[in-house]
Design an enzyme around this catalytic site. Structure first.
Site, PDB file in Angstrom:
ATOM      1  N   ASP A   1      78.766  98.382 -18.278  1.00  0.00           N
ATOM      2  CA  ASP A   1      78.227  99.591 -18.898  1.00  0.00           C
ATOM      3  C   ASP A   1      79.237 100.200 -19.865  1.00  0.00           C
ATOM      4  OD1 ASP A   1      80.086 100.387 -17.046  1.00  0.00           O
ATOM      5  OD2 ASP A   1      78.817 101.849 -16.029  1.00  0.00           O
TER       6      ASP A   1
ATOM      7  N   ASP B   1      81.729 104.849 -21.473  1.00  0.00           N
ATOM      8  CA  ASP B   1      81.400 104.294 -20.159  1.00  0.00           C
ATOM      9  C   ASP B   1      80.260 105.132 -19.590  1.00  0.00           C
ATOM     10  OD1 ASP B   1      82.663 102.431 -17.811  1.00  0.00           O
ATOM     11  OD2 ASP B   1      81.808 104.275 -16.999  1.00  0.00           O
ATOM     12  N   LEU B   2      79.182 104.452 -19.191  1.00  0.00           N
ATOM     13  CA  LEU B   2      78.014 105.183 -18.704  1.00  0.00           C
ATOM     14  C   LEU B   2      78.277 105.729 -17.298  1.00  0.00           C
ATOM     15  CD1 LEU B   2      75.099 102.875 -19.885  1.00  0.00           C
ATOM     16  CD2 LEU B   2      76.182 104.800 -21.076  1.00  0.00           C
TER      17      LEU B   2
END
Length: 557
Positions: A470, A427-428
């Site tokens: 993301d 997960d960004l």
């Protein structure tokens, strides 16, 4: 206290609805802001007055009472520690919506609680419905055209067939598609040797093949099929997959034989066949070809009136026939007497506007016949469906559907080879802030750039997929040494955190990565591995982000 604050912050800022339920009546005792928004409740004070069956319709889609089934789900979570399922919830205004629910048992100060995490999956369900509709349309199109499609992953010998291909061979889809090693049972021996030579040439040179094969159906009947195969290369130009089609042309071949045997039968077919048919005579021994006949389907497909063509030479009506290649094919077939298949693409202003399938042969009287079909819609539809079904529209990475298939294959391969694989859930960090500040266009370009960098850090045998937003998942296979595992994961972490130059704007994110390994005694299901990695990813978020956390003890034994 700091940990409690972090948990509270996560609870308050989570996008998913999070609530707790307490015995004995299992009403809600807390609900985060996302839960209030999801169910249309003013605030947490009003929310805790409700129970799970009060934010559900009276009955679930399976016909059971929501109240009874909700208690059953709670019981399962209490017994197993957690339970994941899909559920139909209902907002306080009466509007139902599908949801994914995770129930987890908690022990707090000697009291047993249930924590529920709820995600609205309405968009996902709409996408799945649209995908099923498109797949059904493709299946109907294949059935009408009697064209079955296939794909072969060379390294694993994994073969996928379309439904129409199962019908052509009279096989049950439940049995699965036979591997390429099992294909000798599907064709006449001499034709199988031709197919093996063609496949080997495609694997060696990348050249496509096309040949007629006699296929053996389950009832012993032999069908004549037109086989086409094409190579797919990876980023390093290595051929990793073959894909193609098999068209049952038995009836077409019988029609062609009948045409050569009987002019009367030919005339009846000519008047009723759905394919376009053009007949050419040649007054100068194969140099010039003059339109002798042009059937109704040809008028419809080509947009030309028969009366305007009869008696005129091909090159006079179609000056581009020489460059197009049709004149050369007509001359060659007239000279050799050997039928030819001539697939053609029509261009206008350097833009392809049509796909044609042409089958050219010589009649006993010396005339040359071209039977053709406009397959533009079929070709374009198949391309759109394949891209939609298996790849993310933004990054071109595998999507959730293809990830599930790749992960199952990787798990089976790990078992066979007695090797390990890792599932990394990424997960960004900080993406939302960039997306909110600079807009979705910048956010999209950032996702594309980061996805490409992460993919370049992995090996060709690994898979990087985008789940949405993301969130990404990497499947790392053939793991042997623990140092290699960490090196791969650290490269992935570094790739996500590298600055990205977007025009005059320099942006940077990082990644929180959760990792789990397989095989393991805890599970043999792909979905379970994804959930484990997801949970580890959340721990990475809590640990300060831009780091790697493992679901199981690392290194795993």
């Amino acid at each position: 206290m700091e940990i409690d604050n972090r948990h509270r912050l996560l609870f308050e800022q989570a996008h998913d609805a999070i609530m707790t339920l307490a015995a004995p009546d299992w009403h809600f005792t807390s609900g985060n802001p996302a839960a209030c928004r999801m169910f249309g409740v003013a605030d947490e004070a009003d929310f805790v007055k409700l129970g799970p069956w009060e934010v559900s319709p009276p009955y679930q889609p399976n016909g059971q009472l929501s109240s009874a089934q909700a208690k059953a789900m709670i019981t399962l979570a209490l017994c197993e520690g957690s339970h994941f399922f899909e559920w139909v919830h209902q907002r306080v205004n009466g509007a139902p919506f599908p949801a994914a629910v995770l129930l987890a048992r908690l022990e707090v100060d000697g009291q047993t609680l249930i924590q529920a995490t709820v995600r609205d999956i309405s968009d996902q369900k709409r996408t799945e419905t649209a995908l099923r509709h498109n797949q059904a349309m493709l299946a109907r199109t294949e059935a009408v055209a009697q064209i079955g499609s296939w794909a072969w992953e060379v390294t694993t010998d994994h073969v996928v067939w379309s439904d129409e291909l199962y019908r052509i061979f009279q096989r049950d889809p439940a049995e699965g598609a036979p591997s390429f090693a099992e294909h000798p049972q599907l064709y006449v021996a001499a034709d199988m040797r031709q197919l093996m030579d063609a496949v080997q040439n495609t694997l060696t040179t990348g050249a496509s093949y096309e040949l007629e094969l006699r296929a053996i159906r389950r009832d012993g009947a032999v069908r004549v099929c037109l086989a086409r195969g094409h190579a797919e290369r990876d980023d390093h130009q290595r051929i990793t997959h073959l894909f193609g089609s098999l068209q049952d042309i038995t009836e077409r071949k019988r029609v062609e034989d009948a045409l050569r045997e009987s002019e009367a039968r030919y005339r009846a077919l000519f008047d009723h066949i759905s394919s376009g048919v053009a007949i050419y005579s040649t007054p100068d021994y194969g140099q010039t070809f003059v339109f002798r006949d042009f059937n109704h389907a040809a008028e419809r497909i080509d947009g030309e009136c028969r009366a305007n063509l009869i008696g005129k030479s091909l090159t006079a009506v179609r000056p581009g026939a020489v460059a197009f290649g049709l004149l050369e094919v007509l001359q060659r077939v007239w000279t050799s007497g050997i039928p030819e298949h001539f697939p053609a693409q029509v261009y206008r202003d350097e833009q392809r506007i049509k796909w044609y399938e042409n089958f050219v042969y010589r009649l006993p009287n010396g005339d040359v016949v071209a039977v053709f079909d406009d397959v533009t819609a079929l070709k374009e539809h198949a391309q759109r469906l394949e891209q939609l079904a298996y790849y993310d529209a933004l990054t071109a990475l595998p999507n959730r559907v293809l990830l599930a298939d790749r992960l199952r294959q990787a798990m089976a391969q790990a078992q066979r080879r007695q090797q390990r694989l890792a599932v990394a859930y990424l997960d960004l960090d900080g993406f939302k802030a960039i997306n909110d500040c600079h807009g979705h266009a910048v956010g999209d370009q950032l996702l594309i750039a980061v996805a490409q960098r992460m993919r370049e850090t992995l090996r060709e045998s690994d898979t990087l997929a985008r789940l949405g937003g993301d969130e990404f998942v990497a499947v790392l296979v053939d793991l042997v040494e623990h140092t290699t595992d960490m090196a791969l994961l650290k490269r992935l972490l570094a790739a996500a955190a590298a600055p990205v130059q977007l025009g005059e704007l320099l942006v940077q994110v990082s990644a929180s990565i959760g990792v789990t390994f397989y095989p393991q005694p805890l599970t043999s299901e792909a979905d379970h591995l994804l959930r484990q990695a997801d949970q580890a990813m959340y721990r990475a978020k809590l640990a300060g982000r831009n780091c790697i956390q493992f679901f199981t003890q690392y290194p795993p034994e």
